[in-house]
Design an enzyme around this catalytic site. Sequence first.
Site, PDB file in Angstrom:
ATOM      1  N   ASP A 165      -1.296 -23.068  -7.152  1.00 34.15           N
ATOM      2  CA  ASP A 165      -1.236 -24.324  -6.416  1.00 34.15           C
ATOM      3  C   ASP A 165      -2.486 -25.120  -6.813  1.00 34.15           C
ATOM      4  OD1 ASP A 165      -0.599 -26.198  -4.383  1.00 34.15           O
ATOM      5  OD2 ASP A 165      -2.003 -25.215  -3.034  1.00 34.15           O
TER       6      ASP A 165
ATOM      7  N   THR B 223       2.222 -28.246  -8.199  1.00 36.11           N
ATOM      8  CA  THR B 223       1.610 -28.998  -7.099  1.00 36.11           C
ATOM      9  C   THR B 223       2.547 -30.070  -6.578  1.00 36.11           C
ATOM     10  OG1 THR B 223      -0.220 -30.473  -6.545  1.00 36.11           O
ATOM     11  CG2 THR B 223       0.479 -30.475  -8.823  1.00 36.11           C
TER      12      THR B 223
ATOM     13  N   ASP C 286       1.337 -32.877  -5.663  1.00 31.76           N
ATOM     14  CA  ASP C 286       0.591 -34.118  -5.872  1.00 31.76           C
ATOM     15  C   ASP C 286       1.194 -34.969  -6.995  1.00 31.76           C
ATOM     16  OD1 ASP C 286      -1.452 -35.880  -5.336  1.00 31.76           O
ATOM     17  OD2 ASP C 286      -2.938 -34.285  -5.180  1.00 31.76           O
TER      18      ASP C 286
ATOM     19  N   ASP D  69       3.031 -22.664   0.060  1.00 26.24           N
ATOM     20  CA  ASP D  69       2.995 -21.759  -1.099  1.00 26.24           C
ATOM     21  C   ASP D  69       3.603 -20.387  -0.789  1.00 26.24           C
ATOM     22  OD1 ASP D  69       1.474 -23.661  -2.595  1.00 26.24           O
ATOM     23  OD2 ASP D  69      -0.288 -23.066  -1.458  1.00 26.24           O
TER      24      ASP D  69
END
Length: 1147
Positions: free
Chosen positions: A455, A766, A768, A878
């Site tokens: 992650d 991720t 993001d 996660d």
Amino acid sequence: MADSIPLNPMRKGSEKIAYYNTARHSRYSLEDEPSNLDEMPLMMSEEGFENDESDYHTLPRARVNQRQRGLGWLLMGGWKILCGSCCDCLARMCRRTKELKARTVWLGHPEKCEEKYPKNAIKNQKYNFFTFVPGVLYQQFKFFLNLYFLVVACSQFVPALKIGYLYTYWAPLGFVMAVTMVREAVDEVRRYQRDKEMNSQLYSKLTVRGKVQVKSSDIQVGDLIIVEKNQRIPADMIFLRTSEKTGSCFIRTDQLDGETDWKLKVAVVCTQRLPALGDLFSINAYVYAQKPQLDIHSFEGNFTREDGDPQIHESLSIDHTLWASTIVASGTVIGVVIYTGKETRSVLNTSSPKNKVGLLDLELNRLTKALFLAQVVLSIVMVALQGFVGPWFRNLFRFIVLFSYIIPISLRVNLDMGKSAYGWMIMKDENIPGTVVRTSTIPEELGRLVYLLTDKTGTLTQNEMIFKRLHLGTVSYGTDTMDEIQSHIGQSYAQPSSQTQQSNSSTSSTPSRKPQPAQAPKAVAPKAAAPKVRRSVSSRIHEAVKAIALCHNVTPVYESRANGETESTAAEADQDFSDDNRTYQASSPDEVALVRWTESVGLTLVNRDLTSLQLKTPAGQVLTYYILQIFPFTSESKRMGIIIREETTGDITFYMKGADVAMASIVQYNDWLEEECGNMAREGLRTLVVAKKSLSEEQYTDFENRFNQAKLSIHDRALKVAAVVESLEREMELLCLTGVEDQLQADVRPTLELLRNAGIKIWMLTGDKLETATCIAKSSHLVSRSQDIHVFRSVSNRGEAHLELNAFRRKHDCALVISGDSLEVCLRYYEHEFVELACQCPAVVCCRCSPTQKAQIVHLLKQHTANRTCAIGDGGNDVSMIQAADCGIGIEGKEGKQASLAADFSITQFKHIGRLLMVHGRNSYKRSAALGQFVMHRGMIISTMQAVFSSIFYFASVPLYQGFLMVGYSTIYTMFPVFSLVLDQDVKPEMALLYPELYKDLTKGRSLSFKTFLIWVLISIYQGGILMYGALVLFESEFVHVVAISFTALILTELLMVALNIRTWHWLMVLAEFLSLGCYIASLAFLNEYFGIGSVSFGAFLDLGFITTPAFLWKVSVITIVSCLPLYIIKYLKRKFSPPSYSKLSS
């Protein structure tokens, strides 16, 4: 067009390629029409390949599998599948799952419930009183090894098959079973005690007669329960009342979703307004709640009070819920229970993780099957040499029992004890403090990893946000120019504090379209005369900072005073907003960073409740703003908004902030946003776009009516609410762009470098955005500076994916960056090709990944590469990836402990992973491989001696060693030296970390393979033969003493073989060698009745005088030397002419 470009997978073997290409061309020329592409299934499973003539190698395999369902299939493992499906059928019939339904819950009247709901008891036990023994036995005898020993031990009850004493077979098996049962029983009792403790917690239940104490397990749907501060919420409830004046409270949810931030919950307005607690029984009200479901972040329901005129209806959302297993952080709350026991969100979300089995265990299981085959063949040979005379079938079974020591029962015990020892060593390592081993069965997996999936936020980065940049379109401010912003803010607020509040409308700065009083208290310059003139930088800074200070979900929390007053009452009493005593609570660290920054430049958030928030200006004046509506951040919308009414002027403003992708279409046209977002992302900053819109009273009233109507609807509520909010999100005025930095964890760069040199491929998964993920990948050196990065273009259909994969294939040795959406498309049409290409990359970055996608990628890698995978993360998102990987590592992070609790290994910092893998993983694997093979060698050598003995004595199925000798051989005589191999190490830990290339060798699995196994088989045959023949040749005259002679030589040989295998001596190893030797010598005096040939049959007994003669001693020494010396010589020559990599370093 797309299909005219051949998409040739790089595979070994030209025939395969030919097959793929013919399959592909024959199909795609016909099929690649958009209409057909859309009809393709989303994710093709194995079944999908069978039905749809797909272009992957799975197709022929699936077809073959289908064809082979005959007798061979049944014998080779089909029986397992058949038994499994039958058991599932029976289980489904026995367990009729009750359909979950929506419900109407009357306040305080559980008896009015239409149906029976589950008991509110927590139950984590695996077994009950009746299923414990059968359950544990089934789990144990699932293993081939244990089942085999059970059959052999049971055969000893048949007189014709009996060989030796019963306890020689039942004692080891009984010991293994007893150890397992005790361990399971202890775990089970602990679970029972934990459950009992939770179920016995007392809560106050509100009844018509007042408060009564009730156990957690006796709570029912419809009960009114009072929960005090710092008490666990026992069941899913709707929040009715609180002791807090604000009508809201904070709860801690870290046990539910892994987030450490407090969440604000709101009481139902109708019940909060009631004058006294007892009035809850004087009203006639009910809650309509949707059916129980998994999603902990959403809830739809309605509250209805029937005795009013008109009836009161209030819509209920996630903000009104108190889920079980969360903890009240402020005030006392009263709620009505809507879901209990198995229907609560926390229980529905508890998935039972699968038991992970290490690769080493699977390899050893294969070897034991090979040994069993060898044992059967050897027994058949013996019977054949007898000439199949007499009851040969019975003799065959006797030989199988006689050679049963080929497969050592002590293998499982030794390996399990070894695993426990490795776990203890990991937890005691001072260089990686705080490391916890939660799954003790797979420490060897740490030494075989090829893929590490990590992650980003909180794992590679600290999840500690620092405000770095403010961009206003024409001017940008960084950390070194923040003092300019401070002085601008100081000036903005200086004038109104000296003048009267009422004069502010004349001095207000001008916004872009019309002068509006919303900017009241912060008047700037006398430039206000020209409305259309570009606003001064000062006023724009002021607007931006005020928007950041107002648009958020942050609550300031003040520590309780000494006199016991809570933070809110103290704050209301004396308005003591002292900075040193204030902390901020929010669901996202980004928001806290923004509010802390506005405080540093002079605009401080000092108080917040449900309806208002207060800001303190640099001059010390407190401004109040009323919160009219708040639209929280969701992962779908990627933005949050708030509608504020200013107290002094009554102006209404809608502020909004969010990700650039979401905000770009909402704000007015501009030419700088996209470019600046890209620039900030390249610096590794997380960006947020801030915008505002002024609303007139009429606009807001219209919006409020539509919004409330949408909130009350029962069908598609979320969609209707979103549609109403979107009607406001048009043509908003862009105020600024903020950049917040997420700092890297300590020593991330050297750790990633170490892992890369060890041959581990690192994938970063991720949620993001692409730019930030790429930037962190560069700054953390996940992608080395010299490497190219291939950013996979966004693709939405098969044709685009085809072209983009071809473009990617032409790149060599470059890192891949791909978004979750494009990944989904590639996996839908070109799963095998994509995974094959991605696996050739030195690093892969997947951004905008959902938790399920993370787990899906892990499954793909396991399925397509057959290599070992490791997942590491720190948040609740996660957990699915950690549980799916062969080896899951959790970091105790700012996002809570959920990942570390679900993982197999828990560490406190990312940098510890280097030592965990390079030192402990490597040692665990090498030690277990050596230990496993040595224990097998110990069994094979004694079986070889038995075979030689039987063949000399006319193939008689008579045991060579009886009773205690056989039990003692694998326990007190050799156990300690053999087990001391778990302390062995080939290189020092510092060396292993300095030369991570040593780790690369392990992934090939050369420490334990059929080749090394075959070498041990040859050694065992050689030594067994020498020991037995030596004993018979040298002791012709004292033939009756052959047992004592051969057994003594055998024990000495085993002790010398352990010494031969040890690479680094430890004082405990020396102690174990001498202890075992001492035990054996001592037992010679006591166990003399066993040291005869077949003791009872030949009646020969041992006299101590014979053992002490020099002849006995030198002859035993000669036999031992002949069996061991050649191996020592071979080892010396091998180290001299072909040394292993580690010996080059240690020398």
